[in-house]
Design a protein around this motif. Structure first.
Motif, PDB file in Angstrom:
ATOM      1  N   GLN A 133       0.840  -1.181   0.000  1.00 48.94           N
ATOM      2  CA  GLN A 133       0.000   0.000   0.000  1.00 48.94           C
ATOM      3  C   GLN A 133       0.881   1.238   0.000  1.00 48.94           C
ATOM      4  O   GLN A 133       1.882   1.274   0.710  1.00 48.94           O
ATOM      5  N   PRO A 134       0.525   2.257  -0.783  1.00 52.99           N
ATOM      6  CA  PRO A 134       1.347   3.471  -0.767  1.00 52.99           C
ATOM      7  C   PRO A 134       1.287   4.133   0.600  1.00 52.99           C
ATOM      8  O   PRO A 134       0.274   4.089   1.289  1.00 52.99           O
ATOM      9  N   SER A 135       2.378   4.752   0.994  1.00 56.60           N
ATOM     10  CA  SER A 135       2.481   5.399   2.288  1.00 56.60           C
ATOM     11  C   SER A 135       1.867   6.796   2.231  1.00 56.60           C
ATOM     12  O   SER A 135       1.810   7.417   1.185  1.00 56.60           O
ATOM     13  N   GLU A 136       1.422   7.282   3.377  1.00 54.36           N
ATOM     14  CA  GLU A 136       0.882   8.631   3.475  1.00 54.36           C
ATOM     15  C   GLU A 136       1.978   9.662   3.733  1.00 54.36           C
ATOM     16  O   GLU A 136       1.703  10.836   3.867  1.00 54.36           O
ATOM     17  N   THR A 137       3.222   9.237   3.836  1.00 60.20           N
ATOM     18  CA  THR A 137       4.330  10.149   4.095  1.00 60.20           C
ATOM     19  C   THR A 137       4.540  11.061   2.904  1.00 60.20           C
ATOM     20  O   THR A 137       4.706  10.600   1.788  1.00 60.20           O
ATOM     21  N   THR A 138       4.529  12.358   3.146  1.00 56.53           N
ATOM     22  CA  THR A 138       4.799  13.307   2.072  1.00 56.53           C
ATOM     23  C   THR A 138       6.272  13.674   2.083  1.00 56.53           C
ATOM     24  O   THR A 138       6.922  13.654   3.130  1.00 56.53           O
ATOM     25  N   TRP A 139       6.792  13.976   0.920  1.00 56.39           N
ATOM     26  CA  TRP A 139       8.180  14.411   0.788  1.00 56.39           C
ATOM     27  C   TRP A 139       8.236  15.553  -0.208  1.00 56.39           C
ATOM     28  O   TRP A 139       7.364  15.696  -1.064  1.00 56.39           O
ATOM     29  N   TYR A 140       9.241  16.372  -0.052  1.00 59.35           N
ATOM     30  CA  TYR A 140       9.476  17.506  -0.939  1.00 59.35           C
ATOM     31  C   TYR A 140      10.929  17.466  -1.366  1.00 59.35           C
ATOM     32  O   TYR A 140      11.815  17.242  -0.548  1.00 59.35           O
ATOM     33  N   GLN A 141      11.154  17.678  -2.652  1.00 58.24           N
ATOM     34  CA  GLN A 141      12.508  17.665  -3.212  1.00 58.24           C
ATOM     35  C   GLN A 141      12.720  18.963  -3.975  1.00 58.24           C
ATOM     36  O   GLN A 141      11.926  19.328  -4.836  1.00 58.24           O
ATOM     37  N   TYR A 142      13.800  19.660  -3.637  1.00 56.62           N
ATOM     38  CA  TYR A 142      14.162  20.912  -4.284  1.00 56.62           C
ATOM     39  C   TYR A 142      15.515  20.721  -4.959  1.00 56.62           C
ATOM     40  O   TYR A 142      16.482  20.338  -4.313  1.00 56.62           O
ATOM     41  N   ASN A 143      15.597  20.980  -6.268  1.00 60.86           N
ATOM     42  CA  ASN A 143      16.814  20.745  -7.049  1.00 60.86           C
ATOM     43  C   ASN A 143      17.379  22.056  -7.575  1.00 60.86           C
ATOM     44  O   ASN A 143      16.627  22.966  -7.912  1.00 60.86           O
ATOM     45  N   ARG A 144      18.706  22.079  -7.689  1.00 62.66           N
ATOM     46  CA  ARG A 144      19.380  23.246  -8.261  1.00 62.66           C
ATOM     47  C   ARG A 144      20.633  22.791  -8.993  1.00 62.66           C
ATOM     48  O   ARG A 144      21.427  22.017  -8.452  1.00 62.66           O
TER      49      ARG A 144
END
Length: 177
Positions: A80-91
């Motif tokens: 089952q997919p997790s409810e954990t959110t993540w954010y990724q910022y690239n430069r």
């Protein structure tokens, strides 16, 4: 690679210290991963594995025990997919590198990264018949479990998130396969 993946996951699980400006008692950590352009493929692989493990429930905890231990989620059709959110910022950015001892040769590590020199600099060198300043290209990625407004506002940063419509669609597709 596995050692770095585990270190990133552990750091993201560790709450940051609360400052006088925060209202939450425990904020998840933020990870900065940084490399030269030649090593970007390795860094991207690490980031993608970390995100996959977060999707698979790395930060899920067992509610039946008193301690909050991470549990292993099932893989495959029963996952089952997790409810954990993540954010990724690239430069991706260029840095002018000082030349060695006044010599006109590029810095030693630059010699390995010549294929990643920005095209504009290559054109200038070809037209002028001389080499410009030594330029190194770098790649940086921030990973966080909470949004970072300062990074989202920065025009030099690109942002990805688990709450993006494409990522949500991908999670649904993975859950059905």
């Amino acid at each position: 690679m596995e050692k770095r993946i585990k270190a990133v996951l552990e750091h993201l699980a560790t709450p940051a210290t609360q400052s006088e400006h925060t209202t939450s008692a425990a904020l998840p950590g933020v990870v900065l991963l940084h490399c030269r352009a030649a090593d970007a493929n390795k860094l991207i692989s690490i980031v993608e594995v970390v995100k996959r493990r977060m999707r698979e429930g790395h930060f899920a905890t067992e509610s039946t025990t008193d301690s909050a231990k991470p549990i292993k989620k099932k893989k495959g059709k029963k996952a089952q997919p997790s409810e954990t959110t993540w954010y990724q910022y690239n430069r991706i950015y260029d840095v002018v590198v000082a030349k060695k001892d006044g010599n006109t040769d590029r810095a030693e590590e630059e010699e390995h990264d010549e294929d990643f020199a920005p095209m504009l600099h290559r054109f200038e060198e070809a037209l002028n018949g001389k080499r410009g300043p030594a330029i190194m290209t770098y790649f940086s990625t921030f990973l966080s479990r909470t949004p970072i407004a300062e990074l989202q506002k920065n025009p030099d940063m690109s942002c990805q998130s688990s709450v993006d419509p494409l990522e949500v669609e991908y999670q649904k597709w993975m859950a059905n396969t």
